[in-house]
Scaffold this active site. Structure first.
Site, PDB file in Angstrom:
ATOM      1  N   HIS A  30     -13.735   6.465  -4.719  1.00 31.67           N
ATOM      2  CA  HIS A  30     -14.837   5.756  -5.389  1.00 31.67           C
ATOM      3  C   HIS A  30     -15.901   6.758  -5.790  1.00 31.67           C
ATOM      4  O   HIS A  30     -16.176   7.716  -5.074  1.00 31.67           O
ATOM      5  CB  HIS A  30     -15.434   4.663  -4.495  1.00 31.67           C
ATOM      6  N   THR A  73     -16.335   6.988   3.941  1.00 32.10           N
ATOM      7  CA  THR A  73     -16.112   5.911   4.918  1.00 32.10           C
ATOM      8  C   THR A  73     -15.070   4.898   4.461  1.00 32.10           C
ATOM      9  O   THR A  73     -14.557   4.141   5.284  1.00 32.10           O
ATOM     10  CB  THR A  73     -17.426   5.155   5.243  1.00 32.10           C
TER      11      THR A  73
HETATM   12  P1  AMP Z   1     -18.582   6.387   1.165  1.00 33.08           P
HETATM   13  O1  AMP Z   1     -19.431   6.515   2.399  1.00 33.08           O
HETATM   14  O2  AMP Z   1     -18.817   7.445   0.145  1.00 33.08           O
HETATM   15  O3  AMP Z   1     -17.117   6.207   1.516  1.00 33.08           O
HETATM   16  O4  AMP Z   1     -19.065   5.048   0.458  1.00 33.08           O
HETATM   17  C1  AMP Z   1     -18.618   3.776   0.790  1.00 33.08           C
HETATM   18  C2  AMP Z   1     -19.571   2.807   0.164  1.00 33.08           C
HETATM   19  O5  AMP Z   1     -18.955   1.535   0.125  1.00 33.08           O
HETATM   20  C3  AMP Z   1     -20.892   2.647   0.907  1.00 33.08           C
HETATM   21  O6  AMP Z   1     -21.975   2.986   0.057  1.00 33.08           O
HETATM   22  C4  AMP Z   1     -20.912   1.162   1.300  1.00 33.08           C
HETATM   23  O7  AMP Z   1     -22.189   0.595   1.226  1.00 33.08           O
HETATM   24  C5  AMP Z   1     -19.958   0.568   0.279  1.00 33.08           C
HETATM   25  N1  AMP Z   1     -19.296  -0.674   0.672  1.00 33.08           N
HETATM   26  C6  AMP Z   1     -18.638  -0.927   1.837  1.00 33.08           C
HETATM   27  N2  AMP Z   1     -18.141  -2.171   1.827  1.00 33.08           N
HETATM   28  C7  AMP Z   1     -18.458  -2.714   0.633  1.00 33.08           C
HETATM   29  C8  AMP Z   1     -18.223  -3.976   0.014  1.00 33.08           C
HETATM   30  N3  AMP Z   1     -17.544  -4.965   0.638  1.00 33.08           N
HETATM   31  N4  AMP Z   1     -18.707  -4.189  -1.228  1.00 33.08           N
HETATM   32  C9  AMP Z   1     -19.400  -3.221  -1.860  1.00 33.08           C
HETATM   33  N5  AMP Z   1     -19.656  -2.010  -1.334  1.00 33.08           N
HETATM   34  C10 AMP Z   1     -19.197  -1.756  -0.103  1.00 33.08           C
END
Ligand code: AMP
Length: 164
Positions: A137, A132
């Site tokens: 990451h 997302t």
């Molecule tokens: P993914 O779905 O693998 O792309 O993971 C994206 C992650 O980023 C999710 O677990 C979200 O909870 C996390 N996330 C999104 N925005 C933030 C933010 N501002 N600070 C910390 N984590 C975030």
């Protein structure tokens, strides 16, 4: 004149409709390939434009707490370089960036005291991976059992049951 008024109201309606959609856009998946998006949320964290709870920082790596943790320990470990996904990183990152990131994962697991009991490291790429945020990451998960295999298998069984 009438045309301008109609155009103005059409644009206004479009803006109003897109606002609630934008509010939910954080759960939308993104492509793991293509041009780097400078406005993604992790780029903003790296530029210190938005806050994050920083756990670890080195020359090429930043780690911070996930805003919506799914385990007692849920840390996101990212390269500081502009890489959209693991595809991008594995193709273009320097040996120094790659080794520093891999070493950081181990260091952070020890720092968070999850090394002994065990933990899981996961990265999503593209739509099917469920990515997302378009900045590479790694999710470092621990503090309780992370049963990927079990949950994937039970999802598959559920899907097969539904297909019968
Ligand atoms: P993914 O779905 O693998 O792309 O993971 C994206 C992650 O980023 C999710 O677990 C979200 O909870 C996390 N996330 C999104 N925005 C933030 C933010 N501002 N600070 C910390 N984590 C975030």
């Amino acid at each position: 004149m009438l045309k301008s008024i109609v155009l103005f109201f059409t644009l206004l309606c479009l803006c109003l409709v897109s606002l609630p959609l934008k509010a939910f856009s954080s759960t939308e998946t993104v492509s793991g390939i293509g041009q780097y998006d400078e406005n993604n949320v992790f780029a903003k964290i790296l530029r210190k434009e938005i806050p994050a709870t920083i756990i670890f920082e080195s020359e090429h790596v930043l780690a911070f707490e996930d805003i919506h943790p799914i385990k007692p320990v849920h840390v996101l470990v990212i390269p500081k370089g502009k890489y959209r996904s693991i595809l991008d990183f594995s193709e273009k990152a320097t040996t120094e960036e790659i080794s520093e990131l891999i070493r950081a994962l181990g260091t952070i697991a020890k720092m968070m005291k999850i090394a002994e009991e065990g933990f899981s490291i996961m990265t999503n790429s593209g739509h099917n991976g469920g990515q997302t945020v378009p900045h590479l990451h790694f999710h470092l998960l621990g503090g309780e059992k992370v049963a990927w295999e079990q949950s994937l298998r039970s999802n598959n069984t559920q899907i097969k049951e539904e297909q019968k």
